[in-house]
Design an enzyme around this catalytic site. Sequence first.
Site, mmCIF file in Angstrom:
data_model
loop_
_atom_site.group_PDB
_atom_site.id
_atom_site.type_symbol
_atom_site.label_atom_id
_atom_site.label_comp_id
_atom_site.label_asym_id
_atom_site.label_seq_id
_atom_site.Cartn_x
_atom_site.Cartn_y
_atom_site.Cartn_z
ATOM 1 N N ALA A 154 0.832 -1.206 0.000
ATOM 2 C CA ALA A 154 0.000 0.000 0.000
ATOM 3 C C ALA A 154 0.862 1.250 0.000
ATOM 4 O O ALA A 154 0.602 2.202 -0.753
ATOM 5 C CB ALA A 154 -0.929 -0.007 1.219
ATOM 6 N N GLU A 173 10.323 3.630 6.388
ATOM 7 C CA GLU A 173 10.174 2.183 6.619
ATOM 8 C C GLU A 173 11.023 1.792 7.818
ATOM 9 O O GLU A 173 12.216 2.055 7.852
ATOM 10 C CB GLU A 173 10.607 1.396 5.368
ATOM 11 C CG GLU A 173 10.708 -0.110 5.566
ATOM 12 C CD GLU A 173 9.452 -0.745 6.158
ATOM 13 O OE1 GLU A 173 8.366 -0.597 5.574
ATOM 14 O OE2 GLU A 173 9.564 -1.399 7.227
ATOM 15 N N ASN A 181 4.414 -7.316 4.879
ATOM 16 C CA ASN A 181 3.735 -8.587 4.618
ATOM 17 C C ASN A 181 3.585 -8.823 3.119
ATOM 18 O O ASN A 181 3.451 -9.957 2.669
ATOM 19 C CB ASN A 181 2.337 -8.578 5.246
ATOM 20 C CG ASN A 181 2.352 -9.089 6.675
ATOM 21 O OD1 ASN A 181 3.341 -9.660 7.127
ATOM 22 N ND2 ASN A 181 1.255 -8.882 7.383
ATOM 23 N N THR A 182 3.585 -7.730 2.355
ATOM 24 C CA THR A 182 3.334 -7.869 0.919
ATOM 25 C C THR A 182 4.384 -8.766 0.265
ATOM 26 O O THR A 182 4.056 -9.639 -0.545
ATOM 27 C CB THR A 182 3.338 -6.476 0.247
ATOM 28 O OG1 THR A 182 2.415 -5.643 0.952
ATOM 29 C CG2 THR A 182 2.945 -6.569 -1.210
ATOM 30 N N GLY A 186 1.445 -14.700 -0.593
ATOM 31 C CA GLY A 186 1.372 -15.689 -1.668
ATOM 32 C C GLY A 186 1.238 -15.038 -3.042
ATOM 33 O O GLY A 186 1.314 -15.714 -4.063
ATOM 34 N N GLY A 187 0.993 -13.739 -3.065
ATOM 35 C CA GLY A 187 0.926 -13.013 -4.334
ATOM 36 C C GLY A 187 -0.412 -13.143 -5.049
ATOM 37 O O GLY A 187 -0.598 -12.574 -6.132
ATOM 38 N N ARG A 422 -12.552 -18.587 5.615
ATOM 39 C CA ARG A 422 -11.379 -18.916 6.423
ATOM 40 C C ARG A 422 -11.742 -19.093 7.906
ATOM 41 O O ARG A 422 -11.192 -19.954 8.586
ATOM 42 C CB ARG A 422 -10.348 -17.809 6.259
ATOM 43 C CG ARG A 422 -9.788 -17.806 4.860
ATOM 44 C CD ARG A 422 -8.890 -16.658 4.578
ATOM 45 N NE ARG A 422 -8.114 -16.946 3.377
ATOM 46 C CZ ARG A 422 -7.106 -16.212 2.940
ATOM 47 N NH1 ARG A 422 -6.747 -15.127 3.596
ATOM 48 N NH2 ARG A 422 -6.445 -16.553 1.862
ATOM 49 N N ALA A 576 -6.735 -8.963 -0.293
ATOM 50 C CA ALA A 576 -5.944 -7.958 0.433
ATOM 51 C C ALA A 576 -4.974 -7.238 -0.493
ATOM 52 O O ALA A 576 -4.789 -6.027 -0.382
ATOM 53 C CB ALA A 576 -5.173 -8.611 1.576
#
Length: 596
Positions: A154, A173, A181-182, A186-187, A422, A576
Amino acid sequence: MKNVTSKYLLVGLLLVVVVAAVLLWPREAGLTFTAGTYEASAMGFNADIRVEVVVDRTAIKSIRVVEHRESPLIADVALLRIPAAVVAGQTVAVDAVAGATVTSRGLLTAITDALTKAGGNLALLQTRPAAGPPPQGQLTERRADVVVIGGGGAGLAAAVEAHQNGATVIVLEKMPRIGGNTIISGGAFNAVEERRQKAQGIEDSVERHFTQTYEGGDRRGNPELIRILVENAAGAVKWLEELGMKFQERVFTVPGGMWARAIRPEMPLGTGFIDTLGAYIEREEGIEVLLETTATELILEGGRVVGVKTTTAAGPLTVRANNAVIIATGGFGANVEMRDKVNTVWPTLTSIKTTNHPGATGDGIRMAEVVGARVVGLEQIQLLPLGDPRSGSLAGSIGRSVDTTIYVNKEGQRFVNEGARRDVMTMALMQQRDAILWEVVDRDSYPTGDTRNNFDETIDTLVTQGRAFRADSLEELARLIGVNPANLVQTVAEFNAAVDRKGGDAFGRTLFGDKIDTAPFYAASRAPTVHHTMGGIEINARAEVINQNGQPIAGLFAAGEVTGGIHGSNRLGGNALPDTIVFGRIAGRNAAAARR
Ligand code: FAD
């Protein structure tokens, strides 16, 4: 006189020898080695880390990590930085790398062991070198049009979009690398895209994506924000492609994704997103990332957010924003205390591990609340039933697509619809013995030993490492994993019959691909793990942060997992990442335009 002079000379000479010996003694006595190459290993996060250390008589010449199984994207900074620091300082008293402390400790233990084998004096090796003079000329204030807190999907999308809209940008950062987390995700990216989906005969529509997202979150998500998400997901793919990112053509269903509308980048995991956005930042002027810079406080002046206070290794740094600040610090899945404080949904989360990177600690939510932001749905914490039982990580999961995978419990029996939400799957798993499931797939998922799971690991590697099991028959597989063979055979037979019928199993499953009937068969064990925090800072359609009175806070935007109110009580798998890019871009565009 001559005698006296020679006496003084002798004493003087002796003194010189003694002083020289005293000066040289500690180093000579401690940091002497038996020249050669030495190996040692010690436990890291996932397994042993093996190092090779080369020394000559008085110095550590080089250190090489020969073998490790650490998570590449989390541990890479430690694996590079620590050996270099040991060689540079000729000491093992070097700091652990934030976010990879277990790896750092394991690596340092292995290095220390090898140096001890080489005859190094442990006490001297562990001596911290005297601190050098404080850095000169450290800036205490920086300025840009837009300041972004957080260098994940994001934050970087917001930064690039703001820059494309004419703003200068600084990204803060706190970790030693961008990605959050990006980069370890899992992409999987949900987008309704006729071209890719039609090619696989998949019927879909933006309306269906909207309904599944809204209903899947128990109608608690903000419909206006959901509509923006689903209507702009395909555009986000296009924007990334224009920036140079490549996606695979195959469309699949992520666990908890409810429908086949996920695509995956060509690069492994989430690296493609960070690589693409990071490359833009590197090549363009007027946009930069400050690493290891932790935002601690928003600066509020006259009701407007005008900057951020940070801490860095060199001291405090204030970063002022001409236009606006964007909070993109991600969720709080790795903050056990915060999880426990807000959790009202799950029996307990205290002992549950997480899939998240260690920087997911909810800093942005805390900072926003201090300046009056409203938060929404903090208690909505998503668990997955697919964590590594030891680490909580998703690595090692062997399900490649929901329609070709079943979950069985320790009795060898299915207990849930593997295509369910989930939260439903995780709650069901918590009712099973030891809360452990086995994913079971067959050769259709792994046509060759080189075929990779969704986390870029080949099935051969997982089997060799003992993280997955392979057998030529279901009976043999059952024996390997310690479940009742007759039960497993019957479970699979019943499942295969449901595949033939395309329905009618005991759990209401609707997603069916191939039968599980072709050897070799594979299994891997999984456990509940904290995955996503759906609640967070409330935003509006312009990604402005909303205050307690329902009004936007001037100069403050937010995007990504730090926000709440989009996914309601349950986020669809694969939703997400589009959330981060779609709302990151909206925040970036509006922040660029938010001139004071
Ligand atoms: P992040 O990517 O976490 O970035 C936030 C950044 O902010 C971090 O780099 C962090 O260090 C930094 N930061 C935090 N606090 C501060 C501070 N005080 N100062 C400065 N910086 C700070 N979603 C999908 O849609 N598909 C998937 O396949 C998928 N797989 C996943 C797999 C895993 C293992 C995980 C953990 C998540 C997965 N998700 C997936 C969820 C998705 O990856 C995340 O929700 C999303 O990447 C969050 O992006 P973000 O930019 O909001 O936060």
